[in-house]
Design an enzyme around this catalytic site. Structure first.
Site, mmCIF file in Angstrom:
data_model
loop_
_atom_site.group_PDB
_atom_site.id
_atom_site.type_symbol
_atom_site.label_atom_id
_atom_site.label_comp_id
_atom_site.label_asym_id
_atom_site.label_seq_id
_atom_site.Cartn_x
_atom_site.Cartn_y
_atom_site.Cartn_z
ATOM 1 N N GLU A 74 0.810 -1.221 0.000
ATOM 2 C CA GLU A 74 0.000 0.000 0.000
ATOM 3 C C GLU A 74 0.842 1.268 0.000
ATOM 4 O O GLU A 74 0.470 2.274 -0.623
ATOM 5 C CB GLU A 74 -0.975 -0.012 1.184
ATOM 6 C CG GLU A 74 -2.147 -0.977 1.034
ATOM 7 C CD GLU A 74 -1.789 -2.453 1.212
ATOM 8 O OE1 GLU A 74 -0.673 -2.733 1.730
ATOM 9 O OE2 GLU A 74 -2.592 -3.318 0.847
ATOM 10 N N HIS A 93 -12.258 -6.590 7.571
ATOM 11 C CA HIS A 93 -12.978 -6.192 6.353
ATOM 12 C C HIS A 93 -14.199 -5.346 6.704
ATOM 13 O O HIS A 93 -15.189 -5.344 5.977
ATOM 14 C CB HIS A 93 -13.417 -7.418 5.534
ATOM 15 C CG HIS A 93 -12.256 -8.210 5.017
ATOM 16 N ND1 HIS A 93 -11.600 -9.137 5.782
ATOM 17 C CD2 HIS A 93 -11.605 -8.175 3.833
ATOM 18 C CE1 HIS A 93 -10.611 -9.667 5.082
ATOM 19 N NE2 HIS A 93 -10.584 -9.103 3.895
#
Ligand SMILES: Cc1ncc(C[n+]2csc(CCOP(=O)(O)OP(=O)(O)O)c2C)c(N)n1
Ligand SMILES: [Mg+2]
Length: 729
Positions: free
Chosen positions: A459, A529
């Site tokens: 990322e 999530h």
């Protein structure tokens, strides 16, 4: 100044044993000695408390002058380290500009008094502003090289265009440009070092990585940072690289190494890695005393390798300068440094009123009505919105990406799994992936693999490269696959992306868009999530934060985000992606919504409910029940953008209803609602008939078992209860 050269040699024509002319050798020495002299002058100023910080480039001068002389300022691109005084001096930063940095003057061209000294930046020389964060700059260099290559292959993309960020930045590029990125050996331990090498190698980018190895990272010796004590063998298997491990105390060896590295890069063969061994005679900084952790013998051995004194002896030995000429030169450099310091000490200091300047773009205001356009349903479109009728948030985000990529050739889209298929030959027979949630479906197929591609699973790599792309004038619209995994990129978002404009006093900017699926309510999303966390980012000056609750808003706000001149974090709620709530017909390719304009999604008289994201449909349900069962009429405000946010809309409504609830999905404590509630209490106290109420998740992460998830996240029933309580107060 006329450089003195000994009469034993003709200044221009005689070759020295190194193949350089005597004049070139003297010039190299002059730059090295001036760099050292400026450090010495700054140390005096610090001791006199006339400046506030000092970190020197002592011991690194030879390596850096070699690098600078092999490259072209204002043509190539530079991402220096804080030790790189000699590099920047040789590239053209003047002694006075350096001293202006040290005193923190308004006229400091690097930052206008915002950054510490030696945090280099020069627009004309192509020295891109760097931070104090070690290693982040390497990923910027990678993105910068990618952008340079893109513009060289698509020069038409460099054209200016009205109506968006492109109107405000000149784009410069050359087909054979090289990017230099410098770092210390200690900082090679950071993951971002390896992430930068990864992409530079894979994409054969013209980046020269220069590791300035002085054997220490503050007090930590190299063998603690680097297994085996030497970075060169560890990187040796990266494909496409040119490698050199050199004596970085020898400027001629350094010059030759960088010339060879630049040749490899300019020929398009790939990146280069120059590992220079140098010394650090002045401790880490003036706040450090290396005698506390280095033996006397070690320091004495280093002193013998001091590049400035070695170069003096060499000039005398080779008959290029006499000791008298060296002394004379030193005195004149000393005067030059003293004069630069004296002038800087007279320079005006920055004004207090200038502090907020350049937090955001002064050129383009995303709250302006220029971004307010009406939907034009029925317009022709590609992407997922082709069919008529109400479309989902996924469809309309995808449609916006298609439209904007067609309109603006500077947009690139990358991230994890965003391509249809990285192996292009597969594209002929497969449907394509286009993102784990399909938001980018069909983009690679329409716009090609140069504009839409998969990144490595890293990322910081995604956002760091976006900074590099954006400073060159491109528009990276990147994806972080799940908000839950944004954390490795936070260093880049917080310290780099959002700060580029302010810290460079407006010289550079990184107006990239980061799209991020966020949030819970997906039954089984669990801890990793389901995360929210928008207030981490609304707390970052310089970053716009957008959080739409329906398909039409997502389309119009994404368009504004892409055309905007500021970096934007665009949060997309996963649960809302395909909901039947909030679907809308495709609004045409010019539909935009300004930032900072809330929407009253339900007018009401009895109380105000301020919210956003997935709470909007839940609040609507609760409000409907409140009306039906209790006759309570709730006004619901969907903020739509969290920075900036629409204070006027909140204030007007609270003045009318005198009761307010602030609701969000994220945890209650320290959440986004705390700020809004505090401001209401502060500025609207007189208008309130009841305390400000807040709704948020429990102060835990979201659990996997849906029974627990339901209890952790706010539900319509939670909201209804709060409405009843507030009405009864
Ligand atoms: C990400 C980050 N962590 C820690 C620091 C604090 N710090 C500043 S310089 C430094 C040591 C750097 O050593 P090296 O990369 O070898 O460079 P040198 O100072 O030796 O030139 C540290 C730990 C920082 N600036 N950035
Ligand atoms: Mg070091």
């Amino acid at each position: 100044m006329e450089l003195a050269v000994s009469s034993r040699r003709a200044p221009e024509t005689d070759a020295t044993p190194e193949g350089l002319s005597p004049r070139q050798m003297v010039e190299i020495y002059r730059l090295m000695a001036l760099s050292r002299g400026l450090d010495d002058r700054e140390i005096t100023l610090k001791q006199q408390q006339k400046i506030y910080f000092q970190v020197s480039g002592a011991g690194h001068e030879a390596l850096q002058v070699g690098a600078a002389l092999a490259l072209r300022p204002g043509y190539d691109w530079f991402f220096p380290y804080y030790r790189d005084r000699a590099l920047c001096l040789a590239l053209g930063v003047t002694p006075e500009e350096m001293m202006l940095q040290a005193v923190g003057a308004a006229t400091d061209p690097a930052s206008g008094g915002r950054q510490m000294p030696t945090h280099w930046s020069s627009l004309p020389l192509h020295i891109v502003s760097t931070s104090s964060s070690t290693t982040t700059q390497l990923l910027h260099a990678v993105g910068c090289a990618e952008a340079g290559r893109y513009f060289s292959r698509h020069p038409e993309a460099a054209a200016k265009a009205d109506g968006d960020y492109r109107a405000f930045r000149d784009v410069a590029f050359h087909g054979d440009e090289v990017v230099l990125a410098c770092v210390g050996e200690g900082a090679t331990s950071q993951g971002e070092f390896w992430e930068a090498l990864n992409t530079a190698s894979n994409r054969r980018l013209p980046v020269i990585f220069c590791v300035e190895d002085n054997g220490y990272a503050i007090s930590v010796p190299v063998e603690v940072n680097t297994p085996g004590g030497n970075i060169s063998p560890l990187v040796a298997n990266f494909p496409n690289f040119h490698f050199a491990e050199i004596d970085g105390t020898d400027p001629v060896v350094s010059l030759r190494a960088f010339q060879a590295a630049a040749e490899h890069c300019r020929a398009g063969l790939g990146p280069a890695f120059v590992h220079g061994h140098c010394v650090r005679p002045y401790s880490h900084s003036l706040s450090d005393d290396e005698r506390l952790y280095r033996s006397a013998a070690e320091r004495a051995a280093d002193a013998l390798r001091d590049p400035v004194s070695k170069m003096q002896m060499r000039l005398v030995r080779e008959g290029i300068m006499t000791t008298e000429q060296i002394e004379e030169l030193e005195q004149s450099l000393d005067r030059e440094a003293a004069q630069a310091a004296a002038r800087a000490l007279e320079a005006p200091l920055p004004e207090i009123v200038s502090i907020p300047e350049h937090v955001y773009s002064e050129h383009l205001d995303p709250t302006s009505s220029a971004f307010s356009t009406e939907p034009a349903p029925g317009a022709a479109n590609g992407g997922k919105a082709k069919a008529a009728g109400p479309r989902t948030m996924v469809d309309l985000i995808n449609a916006c990406l298609h439209d904007e990529m067609r309109r603006d050739p500077r947009i690139v889209v990358y991230g994890e799994d965003v391509a249809d298929a990285s192996r292009e030959e597969a594209l002929r027979e497969v449907k394509g992936k286009g993102g784990v949630f399909k938001l980018t479906a069909g983009l690679q197929t329409e716009f090609g693999s140069e504009r839409v591609f998969n990144s490595p699973l890293a990322e910081a790599n995604i956002v760091g490269r976006a900074v590099g792309y954006a400073v060159r004038g491109m528009k990276p619209v990147v994806e972080i696959q799940f908000f839950d995994y944004i954390w490795p990129a936070v260093h880049q978002i917080h310290n780099e992306l959002a700060l580029m404009r302010w810290r460079s006093n407006g010289a550079w900017a990184a107006p990239a868009v980061i799209r991020v699926p966020i949030g819970g309510y997906i039954s089984g999303g669990a801890i990793y999530h389901s995360q929210s966390g928008e207030s981490f980012f609304t707390h970052v000056p310089g970053l716009r934060v957008v959080f739409p609750s329906n398909a039409l808003d997502a389309n119009g706000l994404l368009r504004t985000a892409i055309r905007c001149d500021d970096p934007v974090l665009f949060l997309e709620h996963k649960r809302l992606y395909r909901e039947s709530y909030g679907r809308a017909p495709y609004p045409g390719p010019e539909f935009a919504i300004p930032f900072g304009r809330a929407k009253i999604v339900r007018p009401g008289a009895h109380m105000t409910l301020v919210t956003y994201g997935a709470i909007v449909p839940r609040a609507l349900q609760a409000a409907e029940q409140a009306r039906r069962h209790h006759g309570i009429d709730v006004e619901i405000i969907d903020l739509r953008t969290l920075n900036p946010y629409d204070w006027e809309a909140i204030a007007n409504s609270v003045r009318k209803t005198s009761r307010v609830i602030v609701a969000h999905e994220d945890m209650l404590s320290w959440g986004y609602g705390a700020e809004i509630a505090a401001r209401i209490a502060d500025e609207l106290f007189e208008d309130l008939d009841a305390p400000v109420k807040r709704i948020g998740a429990m102060d835990t992460f979201v659990a996997y078992q849906p029974k627990l998830e339901d209890a952790i996240l706010p539900q319509p029933a939670t909201i209804l209860k709060a409405i009843e309580e507030l009405k009864a107060y």
